[in-house]
Design a protein around this motif. Structure first.
Motif, PDB file in Angstrom:
ATOM      1  N   ARG A 279       0.862  -1.186   0.000  1.00 28.39           N
ATOM      2  CA  ARG A 279       0.000   0.000   0.000  1.00 28.39           C
ATOM      3  C   ARG A 279       0.893   1.230   0.000  1.00 28.39           C
ATOM      4  N   LEU A 280       0.546   2.201  -0.842  1.00 29.53           N
ATOM      5  CA  LEU A 280       1.272   3.459  -0.888  1.00 29.53           C
ATOM      6  C   LEU A 280       0.295   4.602  -0.637  1.00 29.53           C
ATOM      7  N   ASP A 281       0.729   5.557   0.177  1.00 25.00           N
ATOM      8  CA  ASP A 281      -0.064   6.738   0.472  1.00 25.00           C
ATOM      9  C   ASP A 281       0.714   7.977   0.042  1.00 25.00           C
ATOM     10  N   LYS A 282       0.024   8.882  -0.617  1.00 31.65           N
ATOM     11  CA  LYS A 282       0.648  10.098  -1.118  1.00 31.65           C
ATOM     12  C   LYS A 282       0.699  11.155  -0.020  1.00 31.65           C
ATOM     13  N   ASN A 283       1.905  11.669   0.274  1.00 34.35           N
ATOM     14  CA  ASN A 283       2.024  12.686   1.320  1.00 34.35           C
ATOM     15  C   ASN A 283       1.848  14.090   0.739  1.00 34.35           C
ATOM     16  N   LYS A 284       1.974  15.101   1.587  1.00 30.73           N
ATOM     17  CA  LYS A 284       1.725  16.482   1.157  1.00 30.73           C
ATOM     18  C   LYS A 284       2.751  16.968   0.141  1.00 30.73           C
ATOM     19  N   GLN A 285       3.911  16.325   0.107  1.00 31.27           N
ATOM     20  CA  GLN A 285       4.946  16.702  -0.855  1.00 31.27           C
ATOM     21  C   GLN A 285       4.772  15.985  -2.193  1.00 31.27           C
ATOM     22  N   GLY A 286       3.760  15.145  -2.287  1.00 29.74           N
ATOM     23  CA  GLY A 286       3.507  14.433  -3.532  1.00 29.74           C
ATOM     24  C   GLY A 286       4.260  13.130  -3.671  1.00 29.74           C
ATOM     25  N   VAL A 287       4.881  12.646  -2.585  1.00 34.06           N
ATOM     26  CA  VAL A 287       5.633  11.395  -2.618  1.00 34.06           C
ATOM     27  C   VAL A 287       4.711  10.243  -2.227  1.00 34.06           C
ATOM     28  N   TRP A 288       4.744   9.187  -3.011  1.00 34.85           N
ATOM     29  CA  TRP A 288       3.978   7.989  -2.697  1.00 34.85           C
ATOM     30  C   TRP A 288       4.820   7.099  -1.786  1.00 34.85           C
ATOM     31  N   GLN A 289       4.501   7.096  -0.512  1.00 37.96           N
ATOM     32  CA  GLN A 289       5.271   6.348   0.485  1.00 37.96           C
ATOM     33  C   GLN A 289       4.643   4.983   0.744  1.00 37.96           C
TER      34      GLN A 289
END
Length: 223
Positions: free
Chosen positions: A198-208
């Motif tokens: 599972r990847l979640d997109k953070n406020k900087q636009g990075v899919w973590q």
């Protein structure tokens, strides 16, 4: 992840299995005998190959990404890791970067790389740090080529995706860090790994990557 039989590996596999809650993990038995379906494209040889360059990585994405340098004897090959959908492709690009960053950290002998917390988050970050440090503790590194193929991306709203993909580790090995000698074990069904993330997109636009599960010998990935 590369093939290995260290206690640290088993510990990580157990931890990773517990992390998977929202990606539809299904049966996580070690032999994959209850799921004989093939991932679309998993056994196709005509897919487009996208070699992960070293030291550079895919450059799409909003944030400035940490530089990742793989050693000359470590190569990751990505087959058909573009869908044409900008959201899915951005997530796949960061998933590729995360894989390369993990291998680079293992090869460099530590988890202090800034790329690890950049691409991992939460419990997945803790598991990755333990996984990487286990290699250093046991005096091991990695070598060889890993082929990643048959990725499937499912969107969960605008800022979350699940990514299912296969890895062919038949030409990837652990190696003794002091001697540089690889442990070339025989190729079996266990050389092929199914990853569910599972990847979640953070406020900087990075899919973590926030959740990760792996299963060796799953029928979805074996030839």
């Amino acid at each position: 992840m590369k093939r290995r039989t260290l206690p640290a590996v088993a510990a990580f596999a157990t931890t990773a299995a517990l992390l998977l809650t929202a990606c539809g993990g299904g049966d996580n038995s070690s032999d994959g005998s209850q799921d004989n379906g093939k991932i679309a494209g998993a056994d196709e040889s005509g897919g487009k190959k996208e070699n992960s360059p070293s030291p550079t990585a895919p450059q799409d994405g909003a944030a400035d990404h940490p530089a990742v340098r793989l050693p000359a004897d470590v190569k990751n090959v990505y087959e058909s890791w573009k869908t044409g959908d900008p959201v899915k492709d951005a997530a796949l690009a960061d998933a590729r970067r995360r894989i390369d960053a993990t291998d680079a950290a293992i090869a460099n002998g530590g988890s202090e790389s800034e790329a690890i917390p950049f691409y991992y988050k939460g419990e997945a970050l803790v598991g990755a740090a333990e996984w990487i440090s286990g290699f250093k503790k046991d005096g091991l590194s990695i070598t060889g080529t890993t082929r990643y193929y048959a990725p499937q991306v499912t969107e969960h709203g605008k800022t979350a995706v699940s990514v299912l993909y296969c890895a062919d580790e038949s030409k990837a090995y652990t190696k003794n860090r002091k001697t540089g000698k690889p442990d070339k074990t025989p190729v079996t069904d266990k050389s092929y790994v199914l990853y569910n993330t599972r990847l979640d997109k953070n406020k900087q636009g990075v899919w973590q990557t926030t959740m990760l599960s792996s299963q060796r010998g799953n029928a979805k990935c074996t030839p």
